[in-house]
Enzyme design. Structure first.
Site, mmCIF file in Angstrom:
data_model
loop_
_atom_site.group_PDB
_atom_site.id
_atom_site.type_symbol
_atom_site.label_atom_id
_atom_site.label_comp_id
_atom_site.label_asym_id
_atom_site.label_seq_id
_atom_site.Cartn_x
_atom_site.Cartn_y
_atom_site.Cartn_z
ATOM 1 N N SER A 1 -5.423 -6.805 0.856
ATOM 2 C CA SER A 1 -4.616 -7.351 -0.239
ATOM 3 C C SER A 1 -5.274 -7.102 -1.595
ATOM 4 C CB SER A 1 -4.381 -8.844 0.006
ATOM 5 O OG SER A 1 -5.005 -9.625 -0.977
ATOM 6 N N LYS A 2 -4.425 -6.796 -2.561
ATOM 7 C CA LYS A 2 -4.907 -6.474 -3.900
ATOM 8 C C LYS A 2 -5.668 -7.663 -4.494
ATOM 9 C CE LYS A 2 -2.970 -4.921 -8.304
ATOM 10 N NZ LYS A 2 -1.763 -4.458 -8.984
#
Ligand code: GLU
Length: 548
Positions: free
Chosen positions: A294-295
């Protein structure tokens, strides 16, 4: 409905014909089996592992087959675009050493199939949009946000599928007169595709990675052109991949859900779709389970992370290849020194479900990659990295490149090269003992040796020290010194009869090592001393002697 009249009404300025465009972008003249691939990022300013994962796949497929690998900028979504986004894409790919044969570039572009920035291709999309209208396969939709919202609520209440389709697609039935009226009233509209699907049909599809799939055919009247005349991804990529003669579309598996839309668009336009290769998501282990990178949570998703932390590009690529093709590691063991370009990359060996990305594994791969490089290669890559990320270190390295290369040559090559460095950023602490500006004593003398004996070892060694001795002679001298001072020159003999000695040759060289390098662990001491030179060696010994 007079579809011809509608097409003229909506797109009067689009006067090129599909045939003209087909002639402008002719089939490529390539040998049988050559693949044409592209990477098509959006300039959002964020370059992530998925971009590199895909690009590496594209690049290998194209270049191993004698085909073409090109870069297309998908900038149709102005909301997601950031200033400098295109430059970020170009510089990141260039830093990761991806060689495009054609496509967008900093100073203009290369290739006969451009423009390679979608925003510059509006005219082209309009030609095919107009063609679809003419065939009764596209129509204007004037529904407002509120109307679409109401429709969604109705669908929810009726437990129907969401979307613009079938009987819900109310603008399908507008007459030419109604359309004219709305246009005259200045009502904004989007152009929608008219799907032939009913939502019940199944289609068989073969994905190059996922194999045979059964998909539900499309029934959605998706948007082709937004109200500003700019196409959606669905429409733009279909037109581009056809005209640019892409043979294989490699993209993330999140696109699989909309593949039926794309297949129906290809069919409506009378085109053969490219082969699709949907790559598995990159996952990581967390609390015993797998989850998507996930960013927000995982800095390692950003490609910048690898550059600034000092992961060598060849290591990152080598590791991604192990994730991309299940037989890569086996190949690497059999061909330890072969360039990665020789690996027979193939779609068939790609992982079907999520690939587990593990930084520790990348570190291990990187240690091997760095160990296999020559000192010259390491120097040049390290200096490039330091120039940008550690200018002070760069100043030291570049002040005397031969000295730096000689340090880097210690323990390199041979059957058992050192494998303790994974990142460029780890070279500075490793090399610090060679630079007065960085040198700091880390470890004190071992308690195994009595301080008085350590002092004698240093005093006697100072008298004996001969900088010209090579490794074997150097070690023979340390053994002699050991014997002279009551330490066993032979570790085995010591272990058999420890009472008979003060210690063994390892303890004596340990005292010398700590005195000269300030550490209990160092690269080969004889080589270190040679590089430091007489004056510095004696100075360090005397400094250390003073602490006893
Ligand atoms: N512009 C799309 C993206 O950034 C590309 C998908 C594709 O490769 O077709 O996800």
């Amino acid at each position: 409905m007079d579809w011809n009249a509608l097409s003229e009404l909506l797109l009067p300025d689009s006067q090129k014909t599909p045939a003209e465009l087909e002639a402008q972008y002719p089939p490529r003249n390539l040998p049988e089996g050559a693949m044409v691939t592209r990477i098509a990022p959006s300039p959002t300013g964020f370059m992530h592992l998925g971009n590199l994962f895909g690009a590496l796949t594209d690049e290998r497929l194209a270049h191993r087959s004698g085909g073409v690998f090109y870069l297309r900028i998908e900038d149709t979504d102005a909301k997601r675009e950031v200033a400098g986004g295109v430059e970020t894409i170009l510089s990141t790919f260039s830093r990761f050493g991806l060689a495009f044969d054609e496509g967008a570039g900093i100073d203009g572009e290369r290739g006969d199939y451009g423009p390679y920035r979608q925003r510059q291709r509006a005219e082209t999309y309009h030609v095919f949009a107009k063609e679809l209208i003419r065939q009764g396969r596209a129509y204007p939709c004037f529904c407002t946000e509120e109307e679409l919202e109401q429709m969604r609520s109705a669908q929810e209440a009726e437990k129907a599928n969401f979307g613009y389709y079938g009987s819900y697609a109310r603008c399908r039935n507008l007459t030419l007169e109604q359309i004219k009226e709305k246009l005259a009233a200045g009502q904004p509209y989007v152009l929608r595709f008219k799907s032939n699907g009913t939502g019940a049909e199944k289609i068989a599809h073969k994905d190059c990675i996922k194999g045979n799939l059964e998909l539900t055919a499309n029934d959605q009247d998706v948007v082709l052109l937004k109200s500003d005349g700019i196409p959606t991804y669905h429409f733009a990529h279909v037109v581009d991949d056809h005209l640019m003669r892409t043979t294989h579309v490699v993209r993330g598996e999140e696109w699989l859900a909309t593949l039926p839309i794309h297949l129906e668009l290809f069919q409506a336009l009378g085109w053969q779709p490219p082969e699709y290769c949907h790559t598995a998501q990159l996952m990581k282990m967390e609390n015993g389970g797998k989850r998507k990178l996930s960013k927000r949570k995982d800095p390692e998703l950003a490609l910048d992370f690898y550059l600034s932390e000092g992961y060598p590009v060849p290591s990152v690529k080598e590791y991604l290849l192990t994730l991309l093709n299940s037989n890569f590691e086996e190949w690497r063991i059999a061909n330890p020194a072969a360039p990665v370009e020789e690996f027979p990359f193939s779609c068939e060996k790609m992982s079907v479900s999520g690939s587990l990305f593990d930084l520790d594994k990348l570190r291990d791969v990187s240690k091997n990659v760095i160990a296999a490089m020559s000192a010259e290669e390491v120097y040049s890559l390290l200096a490039d990295w330091a120039r940008e990320y550690d200018p002070d270190f760069y100043a030291l390295l570049s002040a005397d490149p031969d000295y730096a290369r000689a340090i880097l040559a210690i323990g390199r090559g041979g059957p058992k090269p050192r494998k303790d460095i994974a990142l460029y950023s780890e070279f500075k602490p490793y090399m610090s003992l060679f630079y007065e500006e960085l040198f700091a004593r880390q470890d004190g003398f071992s308690e195994k040796v009595d301080p008085a004996d350590a002092a004698t070892i240093l005093d006697r060694y100072t008298e004996l020290y001969d900088p010209s001795l090579e490794n074997d002679a150097w070690f023979a001298q340390v053994k002699e010194l050991s014997a002279e001072l009551g330490f066993s020159p032979d570790v085995k003999a010591y272990k058999k009869n420890p009472e008979a000695f003060k210690g063994h040759v390892g303890d004596v060289s340990g005292v010398l090592r700590v005195a000269v390098t300030g550490r209990t662990n160092s690269p080969d001491l004889c080589s270190v001393m040679k590089l430091l030179g007489k004056e510095r060696v004696l100075r360090r010994i005397s400094e250390a002697r003073a602490t006893l």
